[in-house]
Design a protein around this motif. Structure first.
Motif, PDB file in Angstrom:
ATOM      1  N   UNK A 140       0.821  -1.208   0.000  1.00  0.00           N
ATOM      2  CA  UNK A 140       0.000   0.000   0.000  1.00  0.00           C
ATOM      3  C   UNK A 140       0.853   1.256   0.000  1.00  0.00           C
ATOM      4  N   UNK A 141       1.912   1.260   0.773  1.00  0.00           N
ATOM      5  CA  UNK A 141       2.652   2.477   1.095  1.00  0.00           C
ATOM      6  C   UNK A 141       3.941   2.588   0.278  1.00  0.00           C
ATOM      7  N   UNK A 142       3.804   2.495  -1.022  1.00  0.00           N
ATOM      8  CA  UNK A 142       4.962   2.598  -1.915  1.00  0.00           C
ATOM      9  C   UNK A 142       5.496   4.023  -1.924  1.00  0.00           C
ATOM     10  N   UNK A 143       6.724   4.191  -2.371  1.00  0.00           N
ATOM     11  CA  UNK A 143       7.317   5.518  -2.471  1.00  0.00           C
ATOM     12  C   UNK A 143       6.397   6.438  -3.260  1.00  0.00           C
ATOM     13  N   UNK A 144       6.250   7.663  -2.760  1.00  0.00           N
ATOM     14  CA  UNK A 144       5.414   8.652  -3.422  1.00  0.00           C
ATOM     15  C   UNK A 144       3.954   8.603  -3.032  1.00  0.00           C
ATOM     16  N   UNK A 145       3.534   7.581  -2.298  1.00  0.00           N
ATOM     17  CA  UNK A 145       2.147   7.456  -1.860  1.00  0.00           C
ATOM     18  C   UNK A 145       2.007   8.107  -0.489  1.00  0.00           C
ATOM     19  N   UNK A 146       0.984   8.942  -0.323  1.00  0.00           N
ATOM     20  CA  UNK A 146       0.664   9.533   0.976  1.00  0.00           C
ATOM     21  C   UNK A 146      -0.060   8.461   1.797  1.00  0.00           C
ATOM     22  N   UNK A 147       0.544   8.029   2.891  1.00  0.00           N
ATOM     23  CA  UNK A 147      -0.054   6.949   3.691  1.00  0.00           C
ATOM     24  C   UNK A 147      -1.444   7.320   4.186  1.00  0.00           C
TER      25      UNK A 147
END
Length: 157
Positions: A140-147
Motif C-alpha cells: 500500500x505504502x509505496x514511495x510517493x504514496x501519501x499513507x
C-alpha cells in the motif's frame, strides 16, 4: 543547578475527538522520522511499554529497542488511525510496511492503547500486532504514496 522542565507535547489531555485525532497523526509523523532519539522524547522518562512480548521501561530502553527495530525494518512507512479515546487515553489501529534484510516486504498491523501524562507525553503504550508477508503488488505504502490517502477497508486485507 535547577533541572530544566521539558516542554509539554500538545495536544494535551483531556482529549476531544479533534485533539485525539491530532495526537494520533502527531505520533504517526514522529514514528515516521525513524529517529529513536527524537521518538523517545514523546514519552515520559518512566514510560512503560509492551510491544508484543517485549516489555520496556524508560526512554533509554525505548531508544535502544527502536534502534534495533529500525536496523532490520527497512523502508518503514506507518499509518495510525484513531480507534477510540477518553480523557487521557487513546486507542489506535495501525498499519506499517517494511522489508527485512533479504528484501522481503511485510505489513504489520494491529492495535495500541495509550495513556498520557498531563504534559501530553505518553506514559504507557501497549501494542498488539501481526505480520503479513507481502508481494510488491500487495504493498500500500509505496514511495510517493501519501499513507493518509490509502483506502484501508476489509476488501484490502
Amino acid at each position: 543547578m535547577a533541572e530544566l522542565k521539558e516542554a509539554a507535547k500538545p495536544p494535551l489531555p483531556p482529549f476531544t475527538r479533534e485533539t485525539a485525532e491530532k495526537k494520533v497523526k502527531a505520533a504517526q509523523d514522529l514514528w515516521n522520522t525513524k529517529d529513536p532519539a527524537v521518538v523517545k522524547m514523546g514519552y515520559t522518562p518512566d514510560s512503560i511499554w509492551r510491544n508484543r512480548s517485549t516489555f520496556l521501561k524508560g526512554r533509554d530502553e525505548i531508544e535502544a529497542w527502536l534502534t534495533d527495530k529500525w536496523s532490520v525494518e527497512n523502508g518503514y512507512r506507518l499509518r495510525k488511525e484513531l480507534f477510540s479515546f477518553t480523557d487521557n487515553k487513546i486507542a489506535v489501529q495501525f498499519w506499517y510496511e517494511w522489508h527485512d534484510t533479504t528484501g522481503q516486504w511485510w505489513r504489520t498491523y494491529g492495535l495500541e492503547d495509550w495513556t498520557f501524562a498531563e504534559d501530553g507525553r505518553m506514559r504507557k503504550r501497549m501494542m498488539s500486532g501481526n505480520d503479513l508477508k507481502l508481494t510488491e503488488e500487495e504493498r500500500w505504502f509505496k514511495d510517493g504514496v501519501d499513507v493518509n490517502e490509502v483506502v484501508i477497508d476489509e476488501k484490502h486485507w
